[in-house]
Design a protein around this motif. Structure first.
Motif, PDB file in Angstrom:
ATOM      1  N   PRO A  78       0.823  -1.214   0.000  1.00 60.21           N
ATOM      2  CA  PRO A  78       0.000   0.000   0.000  1.00 60.21           C
ATOM      3  C   PRO A  78       0.855   1.261   0.000  1.00 60.21           C
ATOM      4  CG  PRO A  78       0.060  -0.967   2.192  1.00 60.21           C
ATOM      5  CD  PRO A  78       0.741  -1.943   1.274  1.00 60.21           C
ATOM      6  N   SER A  79       0.345   2.279  -0.676  1.00 61.53           N
ATOM      7  CA  SER A  79       1.014   3.577  -0.674  1.00 61.53           C
ATOM      8  C   SER A  79       0.727   4.312   0.631  1.00 61.53           C
ATOM      9  CB  SER A  79       0.517   4.419  -1.851  1.00 61.53           C
ATOM     10  OG  SER A  79       0.632   3.711  -3.067  1.00 61.53           O
ATOM     11  N   VAL A  80      -0.421   4.027   1.225  1.00 57.50           N
ATOM     12  CA  VAL A  80      -0.812   4.661   2.480  1.00 57.50           C
ATOM     13  C   VAL A  80      -1.834   3.768   3.163  1.00 57.50           C
ATOM     14  CG1 VAL A  80      -2.696   5.999   1.439  1.00 57.50           C
ATOM     15  CG2 VAL A  80      -1.594   6.849   3.528  1.00 57.50           C
ATOM     16  N   ILE A  81      -1.879   3.852   4.484  1.00 54.70           N
ATOM     17  CA  ILE A  81      -2.874   3.138   5.289  1.00 54.70           C
ATOM     18  C   ILE A  81      -3.757   4.176   5.964  1.00 54.70           C
ATOM     19  CG2 ILE A  81      -3.223   1.744   7.376  1.00 54.70           C
ATOM     20  CD1 ILE A  81      -0.649   0.246   6.675  1.00 54.70           C
ATOM     21  N   ILE A  82      -5.075   3.952   5.934  1.00 55.88           N
ATOM     22  CA  ILE A  82      -6.007   4.786   6.692  1.00 55.88           C
ATOM     23  C   ILE A  82      -6.594   3.940   7.803  1.00 55.88           C
ATOM     24  CG2 ILE A  82      -8.063   6.243   6.643  1.00 55.88           C
ATOM     25  CD1 ILE A  82      -7.624   6.713   3.702  1.00 55.88           C
ATOM     26  N   THR A  83      -6.467   4.407   9.037  1.00 57.80           N
ATOM     27  CA  THR A  83      -6.989   3.673  10.188  1.00 57.80           C
ATOM     28  C   THR A  83      -8.210   4.392  10.753  1.00 57.80           C
ATOM     29  OG1 THR A  83      -5.555   4.818  11.772  1.00 57.80           O
ATOM     30  CG2 THR A  83      -4.701   2.806  10.759  1.00 57.80           C
ATOM     31  N   TYR A  84      -9.150   3.602  11.276  1.00 59.84           N
ATOM     32  CA  TYR A  84     -10.424   4.163  11.730  1.00 59.84           C
ATOM     33  C   TYR A  84     -10.690   3.927  13.216  1.00 59.84           C
ATOM     34  CZ  TYR A  84     -11.193   4.717   6.753  1.00 59.84           C
ATOM     35  OH  TYR A  84     -11.063   5.088   5.434  1.00 59.84           O
ATOM     36  N   GLY A  85      -9.759   3.291  13.914  1.00 58.55           N
ATOM     37  CA  GLY A  85      -9.922   3.038  15.334  1.00 58.55           C
ATOM     38  C   GLY A  85      -8.577   2.948  16.024  1.00 58.55           C
ATOM     39  N   GLY A  86      -8.608   2.892  17.357  1.00 59.28           N
ATOM     40  CA  GLY A  86      -7.385   2.890  18.142  1.00 59.28           C
ATOM     41  C   GLY A  86      -6.489   1.674  17.968  1.00 59.28           C
ATOM     42  N   PRO A  87      -7.026   0.439  18.066  1.00 61.27           N
ATOM     43  CA  PRO A  87      -6.167  -0.749  17.978  1.00 61.27           C
ATOM     44  C   PRO A  87      -5.370  -0.822  16.677  1.00 61.27           C
ATOM     45  CG  PRO A  87      -8.310  -1.357  18.855  1.00 61.27           C
ATOM     46  CD  PRO A  87      -8.419   0.071  18.399  1.00 61.27           C
ATOM     47  N   GLU A  88      -6.025  -0.555  15.559  1.00 63.76           N
ATOM     48  CA  GLU A  88      -5.321  -0.651  14.283  1.00 63.76           C
ATOM     49  C   GLU A  88      -4.341   0.509  14.094  1.00 63.76           C
ATOM     50  OE1 GLU A  88      -9.556   0.791  13.199  1.00 63.76           O
ATOM     51  OE2 GLU A  88      -8.538  -0.322  14.786  1.00 63.76           O
ATOM     52  N   THR A  89      -4.641   1.653  14.706  1.00 71.27           N
ATOM     53  CA  THR A  89      -3.711   2.778  14.619  1.00 71.27           C
ATOM     54  C   THR A  89      -2.417   2.457  15.358  1.00 71.27           C
ATOM     55  OG1 THR A  89      -5.554   4.353  14.484  1.00 71.27           O
ATOM     56  CG2 THR A  89      -3.396   5.242  15.087  1.00 71.27           C
ATOM     57  N   PHE A  90      -2.535   1.849  16.528  1.00 72.45           N
ATOM     58  CA  PHE A  90      -1.354   1.454  17.292  1.00 72.45           C
ATOM     59  C   PHE A  90      -0.498   0.471  16.493  1.00 72.45           C
ATOM     60  CE2 PHE A  90       0.670  -1.643  20.150  1.00 72.45           C
ATOM     61  CZ  PHE A  90       1.549  -0.787  20.818  1.00 72.45           C
ATOM     62  N   LEU A  91      -1.137  -0.512  15.870  1.00 74.73           N
ATOM     63  CA  LEU A  91      -0.403  -1.534  15.122  1.00 74.73           C
ATOM     64  C   LEU A  91       0.186  -0.988  13.829  1.00 74.73           C
ATOM     65  CD1 LEU A  91      -2.889  -4.521  15.575  1.00 74.73           C
ATOM     66  CD2 LEU A  91      -0.689  -4.206  16.725  1.00 74.73           C
ATOM     67  N   ALA A  92      -0.466   0.005  13.242  1.00 76.99           N
ATOM     68  CA  ALA A  92      -0.021   0.517  11.942  1.00 76.99           C
ATOM     69  C   ALA A  92       1.364   1.151  12.006  1.00 76.99           C
ATOM     70  CB  ALA A  92      -1.036   1.531  11.410  1.00 76.99           C
ATOM     71  N   ARG A  93       1.772   1.601  13.188  1.00 78.05           N
ATOM     72  CA  ARG A  93       3.088   2.234  13.314  1.00 78.05           C
ATOM     73  C   ARG A  93       4.227   1.238  13.061  1.00 78.05           C
ATOM     74  NH1 ARG A  93       3.561   5.146  18.399  1.00 78.05           N
ATOM     75  NH2 ARG A  93       1.280   5.136  18.539  1.00 78.05           N
TER      76      ARG A  93
END
Length: 355
Positions: A78-93
């Motif tokens: 992916p060129s970019v990830i869009i996260t919509y909640g806390g758990p996935e935002t933490f993991l996306a880093r």
């Protein structure tokens, strides 16, 4: 080659945030981008993503899945990830891909935003995406150096569009929303009863229809409240509690949409559905509802004062007397603001500089 966007959504319910995630994925796909949405297994979001052909693999968004997420990211590229909640935002880093965080929770609009907490949790994100300007302004005040933008929800105009109105003997006001105190049903009953008392006898008497399933208030409580105000069920008002399959047709045939919510309404899905259907709306001044009234023909705000009786009365008369051309034109104008195509073009312009 077009960019790829991976949407990660841990939302468990068929909420407005789920709607925004799905429509973002669809909107970018319509722009020719590769766009996949990964949701919780067996969640409404996953099921709807499959229906709309934007589904990627599902994840539980637990820390133990970091390796699986990284493996799929390397495959998808992916060129970019869009996260919509806390758990996935933490993991996306940990995924080595630029991240955009969507923020559109009701709490974002009413609770204080902490610069320390936001910096700690969102500092690594390239940008913040919001569904309303009032929300974007709040985040900008706390994070002035962060790229923050407002892009309203886009909806499918193949589903919500103006239709030739069926002949109606009387005006029909429609409220679509779960039976929950936050949706303002009881308060609107009080306003509606005042309008009926002041109604001109030579004009057809309006009817108020509620479409929504029980949530935190039962239909019996609403019935008791309406009757206490002198409203007669079946004559002045009615409740449809079953799931309505022909909702787009009902919205297009309504004389006037009403959204009298007492809170929430950060992502104004129902208001947009009415407008895309050609139906004007009267909305309360909460959340970002006022931002939907871009055009004078779209409707008006409840001001929570004595003027509301006359405002509602005037709009019932005006909307009932409208011709089809006026409704078609309203739907066309609404589509220029709230369609999937508009959302997609805005997302593309927003994301391209971040990639």
């Amino acid at each position: 080659m077009k960019p790829t966007v991976w949407h990660l959504c841990s939302n468990r319910w068929n909420s407005a945030i789920t709607e925004y995630a799905l429509r973002s994925a669809q909107a970018l796909q319509k722009q020719g981008w590769q766009s996949e949405l990964s949701a919780l297994p067996a969640s409404p979001c996953e099921q709807r993503a499959k229906e709309h052909h934007v589904a990627g693999p599902s994840f539980g968004f637990k820390f133990s899945e970091v390796f699986a997420l990284r493996t799929y990211a390397k495959s998808l590229k992916p060129s970019v990830i869009i996260t919509y909640g806390g758990p996935e935002t933490f993991l996306a880093r940990f995924l080595g891909v630029p991240v955009v965080r969507f923020r559109g929770q009701d709490s974002d609009l009413v609770q204080p935003l902490s610069k320390f907490d936001l910096g700690l949790n969102l500092g690594f994100c390239r940008a913040i995406l919001t569904p309303a300007q009032v929300l974007a302004d709040r985040f900008k005040a706390v994070l002035p150096n962060k790229t923050i933008i407002s892009i309203p929800l886009g909806l499918d105009t193949a589903i919500f569009h103006s239709r030739i109105r069926k002949e109606a003997a009387r005006p029909r006001l429609v409220l679509v929303g779960r039976l929950d105190p936050i949706k303002g049903h009881e308060k609107f009953f009080e306003l509606f009863s005042k309008v009926l008392k002041a109604w001109d006898s030579h004009r057809p008497r309006p009817f108020f229809e509620i479409i929504g399933q029980s949530s935190n208030i039962g239909s019996s409580a609403l019935r008791d409240h309406a009757k206490s105000l002198g409203l007669e069920e079946g004559v002045d008002w009615g409740i449809v509690e079953a799931r309505v399959l022909n909702l787009p047709e009902r919205l297009a045939n309504a004389t006037l949409g009403v959204v009298p919510s007492l809170g929430s309404e950060v992502i104004c899905r129902v208001t947009e559905e009415f407008l895309l259907s050609g139906t004007p709306v009267l909305v309360s001044n909460v959340g970002s509802l006022s931002e939907c009234l871009i055009d004078e023909s779209f409707g008006n705000l409840f001001q929570n004062n004595d003027r509301d009786v006359q405002v509602l009365k005037n709009w019932i008369v005006r909307a009932f007397d409208e011709d089809q051309r006026t409704r078609d034109e309203r739907a066309k104008r609404a589509a220029s603001h709230f369609s999937l195509e508009k959302m997609g073009s805005q997302l593309v312009n927003f994301l391209l500089p971040l990639i």
